[in-house]
Design a protein around this motif. Structure first.
Motif, mmCIF file in Angstrom:
data_model
loop_
_atom_site.group_PDB
_atom_site.id
_atom_site.type_symbol
_atom_site.label_atom_id
_atom_site.label_comp_id
_atom_site.label_asym_id
_atom_site.label_seq_id
_atom_site.Cartn_x
_atom_site.Cartn_y
_atom_site.Cartn_z
ATOM 1 N N MET A 1 18.591 16.931 57.206
ATOM 2 C CA MET A 1 19.609 16.731 56.189
ATOM 3 C C MET A 1 18.924 16.675 54.825
ATOM 4 S SD MET A 1 22.884 16.260 55.748
ATOM 5 C CE MET A 1 23.606 15.524 57.225
ATOM 6 N N PRO A 2 19.342 17.488 53.858
ATOM 7 C CA PRO A 2 18.682 17.489 52.555
ATOM 8 C C PRO A 2 18.885 16.174 51.810
ATOM 9 C CG PRO A 2 20.681 18.795 52.464
ATOM 10 C CD PRO A 2 20.466 18.442 53.911
ATOM 11 N N ASP A 3 17.961 15.869 50.901
ATOM 12 C CA ASP A 3 18.128 14.691 50.045
ATOM 13 C C ASP A 3 19.244 14.921 49.033
ATOM 14 O OD1 ASP A 3 15.864 13.209 51.128
ATOM 15 O OD2 ASP A 3 14.625 14.725 50.158
ATOM 16 N N ILE A 4 19.323 16.146 48.552
ATOM 17 C CA ILE A 4 20.349 16.502 47.571
ATOM 18 C C ILE A 4 21.103 17.711 48.091
ATOM 19 C CG2 ILE A 4 20.801 17.284 45.215
ATOM 20 C CD1 ILE A 4 18.298 15.786 44.351
ATOM 21 N N PHE A 5 22.398 17.535 48.312
ATOM 22 C CA PHE A 5 23.229 18.627 48.810
ATOM 23 C C PHE A 5 23.692 19.497 47.650
ATOM 24 C CE2 PHE A 5 27.460 20.358 49.632
ATOM 25 C CZ PHE A 5 27.250 21.056 50.818
ATOM 26 N N VAL A 6 23.489 20.800 47.777
ATOM 27 C CA VAL A 6 24.010 21.755 46.809
ATOM 28 C C VAL A 6 24.874 22.739 47.589
ATOM 29 C CG1 VAL A 6 23.485 23.542 45.114
ATOM 30 C CG2 VAL A 6 22.011 21.520 45.288
ATOM 31 N N PRO A 7 26.163 22.804 47.317
ATOM 32 C CA PRO A 7 27.049 23.666 48.102
ATOM 33 C C PRO A 7 26.707 25.134 47.941
ATOM 34 C CG PRO A 7 28.188 22.854 46.159
ATOM 35 C CD PRO A 7 26.885 22.118 46.230
ATOM 36 N N ARG A 8 27.068 25.887 48.952
ATOM 37 C CA ARG A 8 26.881 27.332 48.893
ATOM 38 C C ARG A 8 27.800 27.905 47.821
ATOM 39 N NH1 ARG A 8 27.665 31.552 53.973
ATOM 40 N NH2 ARG A 8 27.166 33.448 52.827
ATOM 41 N N ASP A 9 27.232 28.753 46.984
ATOM 42 C CA ASP A 9 28.010 29.392 45.928
ATOM 43 C C ASP A 9 28.896 30.466 46.557
ATOM 44 O OD1 ASP A 9 29.066 30.465 43.670
ATOM 45 O OD2 ASP A 9 27.180 31.097 42.767
ATOM 46 N N THR A 10 30.183 30.209 46.592
ATOM 47 C CA THR A 10 31.113 31.155 47.227
ATOM 48 C C THR A 10 31.934 31.946 46.214
ATOM 49 O OG1 THR A 10 32.784 29.409 47.415
ATOM 50 C CG2 THR A 10 31.314 29.729 49.297
ATOM 51 N N VAL A 11 31.601 31.825 44.940
ATOM 52 C CA VAL A 11 32.348 32.553 43.916
ATOM 53 C C VAL A 11 32.157 34.058 44.117
ATOM 54 C CG1 VAL A 11 32.609 33.006 41.447
ATOM 55 C CG2 VAL A 11 32.137 30.672 42.258
ATOM 56 N N GLY A 12 33.239 34.756 44.257
ATOM 57 C CA GLY A 12 33.170 36.204 44.432
ATOM 58 C C GLY A 12 33.132 36.665 45.868
ATOM 59 N N TYR A 13 32.964 35.732 46.803
ATOM 60 C CA TYR A 13 32.926 36.102 48.224
ATOM 61 C C TYR A 13 34.361 36.224 48.737
ATOM 62 C CZ TYR A 13 27.916 35.147 48.413
ATOM 63 O OH TYR A 13 26.564 35.182 48.211
ATOM 64 N N ASN A 14 34.861 37.439 48.772
ATOM 65 C CA ASN A 14 36.217 37.669 49.258
ATOM 66 C C ASN A 14 36.219 38.855 50.209
ATOM 67 O OD1 ASN A 14 36.269 40.047 47.630
ATOM 68 N ND2 ASN A 14 36.941 38.829 45.871
ATOM 69 N N SER A 15 37.400 39.241 50.669
ATOM 70 C CA SER A 15 37.488 40.287 51.690
ATOM 71 C C SER A 15 36.969 41.635 51.197
ATOM 72 C CB SER A 15 38.935 40.424 52.173
ATOM 73 O OG SER A 15 39.803 40.722 51.101
ATOM 74 N N TYR A 16 37.166 41.940 49.919
ATOM 75 C CA TYR A 16 36.677 43.219 49.393
ATOM 76 C C TYR A 16 35.146 43.236 49.384
ATOM 77 C CZ TYR A 16 35.775 47.194 46.379
ATOM 78 O OH TYR A 16 35.302 48.382 45.878
ATOM 79 N N TYR A 17 34.561 42.174 48.849
ATOM 80 C CA TYR A 17 33.097 42.084 48.812
ATOM 81 C C TYR A 17 32.505 42.137 50.218
ATOM 82 C CZ TYR A 17 28.481 39.952 48.574
ATOM 83 O OH TYR A 17 27.143 39.696 48.737
ATOM 84 N N ASN A 18 33.071 41.350 51.136
ATOM 85 C CA ASN A 18 32.561 41.329 52.511
ATOM 86 C C ASN A 18 32.628 42.712 53.154
ATOM 87 O OD1 ASN A 18 32.041 38.587 52.391
ATOM 88 N ND2 ASN A 18 34.040 38.006 53.216
ATOM 89 N N THR A 19 33.683 43.474 52.851
ATOM 90 C CA THR A 19 33.838 44.804 53.450
ATOM 91 C C THR A 19 32.757 45.758 52.972
ATOM 92 O OG1 THR A 19 36.226 44.514 53.668
ATOM 93 C CG2 THR A 19 35.391 46.763 53.735
#
Length: 542
Positions: A405-423
């Motif tokens: 478990m990290p000492d400092i949690f930094v969330p995954r940057d999900t900005v821009g991750y959508n169905s078009y990008y994933n495709t």
């Protein structure tokens, strides 16, 4: 001679023959009881022998065994594994940090091998191969068209050191085939993918995997960065699936004092084995921050756990994968091997790194990274509800049993991750267009002296419009809202991929991680003197 005498003469012979026949039948079916059931510890051998001797059709016993062994071993735990002889060669090459080949990187573009890079000083450079050449034939056999994949290319181009391979290449728009003969040689594979300065005093080291050469590469990176003024280090272990124990122990040794426990292992018939720092490390007074994520495993977790347990530095990111099982390897005469789990790894505080699993039920185990994503763990701090609490040597609370478990949690940057990008990513169109753009504009792009100049030029080009048009022509329809939402992500990744084609792997990370939130946080901690946890006040490190 009367009948009584005949019986007396022949009876012993018939008895002998009966005994012999009984022994023969017994030897054939000694493993089986009266009901035909297999009994005892030799069931597998008995069954295979029975199949070999009695099955109605001819059976390839070697192939049958090769198919059976993996199924037996994989029922034990998620990481015990049988490795075939052919696969063992690839595994050894990965660990040893080299393979025997022609020394190029390639991309399969429209079923054609495109040379995207050449190893400096390697056999292809000596033979005259050039970047963007198309390899069409190998030893006069056509190697293009539908069905061509990376495995087939590697099988054709790699081979024994010193062996020769004849290539037919097409260059530029010239239809004339160029024949080149290349003598294969050992090709180095770097596990330290990047080492550069993040600021005047902070160095960055990206370790993609652990192999037998990683410690040497790591020490070279540290030496290089220290000569440039580094007094603190950010070690990026995100996505690193691990490697040999002795290598990671040697690397951690650079940061710990003499006699400090790095990691220990213990199993049912495997006595406890401790690994201590010997005090010869060169970075015992330097700040260190380690970056991990949900794909950091094994040796990466040992590294992070040792630094964390000794309060030597901070761990930033998201909870790691949780692979803390020790495999012992035994080889078979044909070159195949079995890696059997014999113990578990524990950090200095006594934490088990391994997450839980149920024997023979590993589908959920393998899917945990995806399940954590779907549960929102990458956007929110992971729960510690099922993790056992421990304390570091400095008294900080840490948790074990499900990775680090990290000492400092930094969330995954999900900005821009959508169905078009994933495709477009899943279809390989983003990387494919980076190759096409680089090839079409190579003369212009080769004019730049460094990656920064090229990157600056690319930021002023209509890359987004171009790749959207390319995707549209390849079956991915335009979706304006999602394209706008993903625009910055698509452009930054495309720019980094193009930069790599001209300035290599390190330049790729320089461009790709330019705005990375974990790196920004790490720099801030080191430069403000908060990289070493002394005390904890309401979750803040001071």
């Amino acid at each position: 001679m009367d009948s009584g005498k005949k019986v007396k003469i022949w009876l012993p012979l018939w008895v002998a023959l009966g005994i012999a026949l009984g022994l023969f039948i017994g030897s054939r079916f000694a493993q089986f009881g009266n009901t035909g059931k297999i009994d005892g510890a030799g069931k597998i051998d008995a069954l295979l022998n029975y199949i070999d001797r009695s099955y109605v059709d001819t059976v390839n016993m070697r192939l049958l065994v090769e198919e059976a062994l993996p199924n037996i071993v994989q029922q034990l735990d998620p990481h015990s594994v049988y490795i075939s002889a052919n696969e063992m060669k690839r595994v050894n090459n990965d660990l040893e940090g080299h393979f025997s080949g022609i020394g190029v990187s390639f991309y399969l573009l429209r079923d054609t091998i495109v040379v995207t890079g050449i190893v400096p000083g390697g056999p292809s450079e000596a033979a005259g191969i050039q970047q963007w050449d198309r390899i069409v034939t190998v030893d006069d056999s056509l190697l293009v068209g539908k069905g061509l994949d990376n495995d087939k290319v590697l099988k054709a181009l790699r081979g024994e050191k010193g062996s020769e391979v004849k290539l037919g290449v097409v260059r530029d728009d010239n239809p004339q085939l160029i024949d080149l003969v290349i003598t294969r040689d050992d090709i180095p594979v770097s596990t330290v993918q990047a080492a550069y300065m993040l600021s005047d005093a902070v160095g960055f080291i990206k370790i993609g995997s652990f192999g037998f050469n990683t410690f040497r590469e790591f020490i070279s990176a540290i030496s290089k960065l220290k000569s440039m003024g580094a007094r603190g280090f950010v070690v990026d272990l995100r996505g690193n699936e691990g490697g040999p124990l002795d290598i990671v122990v040697a690397m951690v040794n650079e940061f710990l004092g003499k006699g400090e426990l790095i990691v220990y292992s213990e199993g049912r018939n495997f006595p406890r084995t401790d690994n201590y720092a010997n005090g010869t490390g060169t970075c015992k007074d330097d700040d260190i921050v380690i970056l991990i994520d949900e794909l950091s495993a094994s040796a990466s977790e040992i590294f992070a756990g040792a630094i964390q347990d000794h309060d030597r530095g901070l761990i930033i990111g998201r909870r790691s994968f949780g692979k803390g099982l020790v495999q012992s390897q035994r080889s078979f005469p044909d070159g195949s091997a079995v890696r059997l789990t014999v113990a578990r790894y524990y950090t200095a505080s006594g934490r088990s790194i391994q997450r839980t699993y149920q024997r023979g039920k590993f589908q959920e185990y393998e899917m945990e990274a995806l399940n954590r994503y779907l549960q929102g763990d990458y956007a929110n701090v992971d729960t510690t509800g099922t993790m056992e609490p421990f304390k570091t040597l400095g008294g900080r609370m840490v948790y074990g049993g499900h990775g680090i478990m990290p000492d400092i949690f930094v969330p995954r940057d999900t900005v821009g991750y959508n169905s078009y990008y994933n495709t477009i990513v899943n279809k390989g169109l983003l990387q494919e267009y980076a190759i096409i753009y680089s090839d079409m504009n190579r003369n212009k792009l080769k004019e730049f002296d460094n990656w920064e100049e090229l990157h600056h030029y690319l930021t002023r080009q209509p890359l987004l419009l171009n790749v959207v048009s390319y995707a549209d022509n390849n079956g991915v329809r335009r979706r304006p809202y999602y394209i706008q939402e993903s625009s910055e992500l698509i452009e930054s990744q495309l720019e980094a991929l193009i930069v790599r084609n001209f300035f290599g792997e390190e330049a790729f990370y320089l461009a790709f991680l330019k705005k990375d939130p974990l790196i920004r946080k790490a720099i801030q901690l080191i430069e403000t003197g908060k990289a070493t946890p002394v005390a904890v006040v309401k979750g803040e490190y001071v």
